[in-house]
Enzyme design. Structure first.
Site, short mmCIF file in Angstrom:
data_model
loop_
_atom_site.label_atom_id
_atom_site.label_comp_id
_atom_site.label_asym_id
_atom_site.label_seq_id
_atom_site.Cartn_x
_atom_site.Cartn_y
_atom_site.Cartn_z
N TYR A 36 12.18 37.47 2.88
CA TYR A 36 12.00 38.87 3.26
C TYR A 36 10.52 39.28 3.23
O TYR A 36 10.02 39.85 4.19
CB TYR A 36 12.84 39.78 2.37
CG TYR A 36 14.27 39.96 2.83
CD1 TYR A 36 14.88 38.98 3.63
CD2 TYR A 36 15.02 41.07 2.49
CE1 TYR A 36 16.19 39.12 4.05
CE2 TYR A 36 16.33 41.21 2.91
CZ TYR A 36 16.92 40.24 3.69
OH TYR A 36 18.21 40.38 4.11
N GLU B 1 5.73 40.38 10.44
CA GLU B 1 6.01 41.41 11.46
C GLU B 1 4.89 42.46 11.48
O GLU B 1 4.42 42.85 12.55
CB GLU B 1 7.36 42.06 11.17
CG GLU B 1 8.55 41.14 11.40
CD GLU B 1 9.86 41.83 11.08
OE1 GLU B 1 9.95 43.06 11.29
OE2 GLU B 1 10.81 41.15 10.63
#
Length: 227
Positions: free
Chosen positions: A158, A165
């Site tokens: 994560y 991102e």
């Protein structure tokens, strides 16, 4: 952002939706295996920019396939909230469509963050979809190793996925302003601002789920031993 959607178990869902979900999850896991193989193989042998040039299109197509999850949620085939599912899918689509395809000359596409992004996404999705497929098709339950992977690898994947991102979007800001316009530049900045609360929500949710699921398995195992 990474997905955390909940899909209904094999004993609760109707037969036909289960068959559809087993097929969808199995196919999705296979697709993401292609992404992982391409990233490892081409990334180690060729590196950038060849990796992006040869893999961005198939990555985009595979990620767009996840739109199916919105329909599954809307039709009640899975338990995932429609708003959460839509937000998670569209956050990924922003990367593959709004950066990789709309801004092909963005330096982000040829940066190391593209490699960490595809690795984080593919490993996460292979485990997630395999877990769901096994949960729906295996009457004896999901194998422990797969359950452990589902509720443990997020500790690393994560943060690496979200940071990748954000890096992809940040490195694309100038290209967005020059190629599309100021409105897209500010839209991407606003998108970056949503990552902090979104990441906190998903991460803490998975921590609670890990404690709940793995704790239950541990308790059941101890009870069997004491019998």
């Amino acid at each position: 952002m990474s997905s955390t959607g909940k899909q209904s178990g094999a004993t609760k869902a109707p037969a036909e939706p289960n068959k559809w979900l087993i097929a969808y999850n199995s196919i999705s896991s296979s697709f993401w295996s292609i992404v992982l193989f391409n990233t490892v193989f081409l990334g180690s042998l060729e590196g950038q920019p060849i990796l992006f040039n040869k893999t961005n299109l198939i990555l985009t197509v595979i990620q767009c396939f996840a739109v199916v999850e919105i329909f599954n949620s809307a039709l009640g085939i899975v338990k995932s909230p429609i708003v959460t599912t839509t937000a998670q899918v569209f956050s990924r689509l922003l990367l593959v469509l709004g950066i990789m395809q709309l801004l092909p000359n963005s330096p982000a596409n040829y940066h190391w963050c593209y490699i960490t992004l595809t690795l984080s996404w593919s490993i996460t999705e292979i485990i997630r979809y395999s877990y769901y497929a096994s949960n729906l098709s295996n009457p004896n339950g999901v194998p422990y190793f797969l359950t452990w992977l589902r509720y443990s690898t997020f500790w690393v994947l994560y943060p690496t996925g979200v940071s990748s991102e954000i890096a992809m979007i940040y490195l694309s800001l100038d290209e967005a302003k020059n190629s599309i316009g100021s409105w897209y530049y500010y839209f991407l900045i606003a998108t970056i601002a949503t990552y902090a609360p979104g990441f906190y929500t998903l991460y803490t949710y998975m921590i609670k789920q890990r404690k709940k699921v793995l704790g239950k398995i541990s308790t059941n195992s101890n009870e069997k031993k004491s019998q």
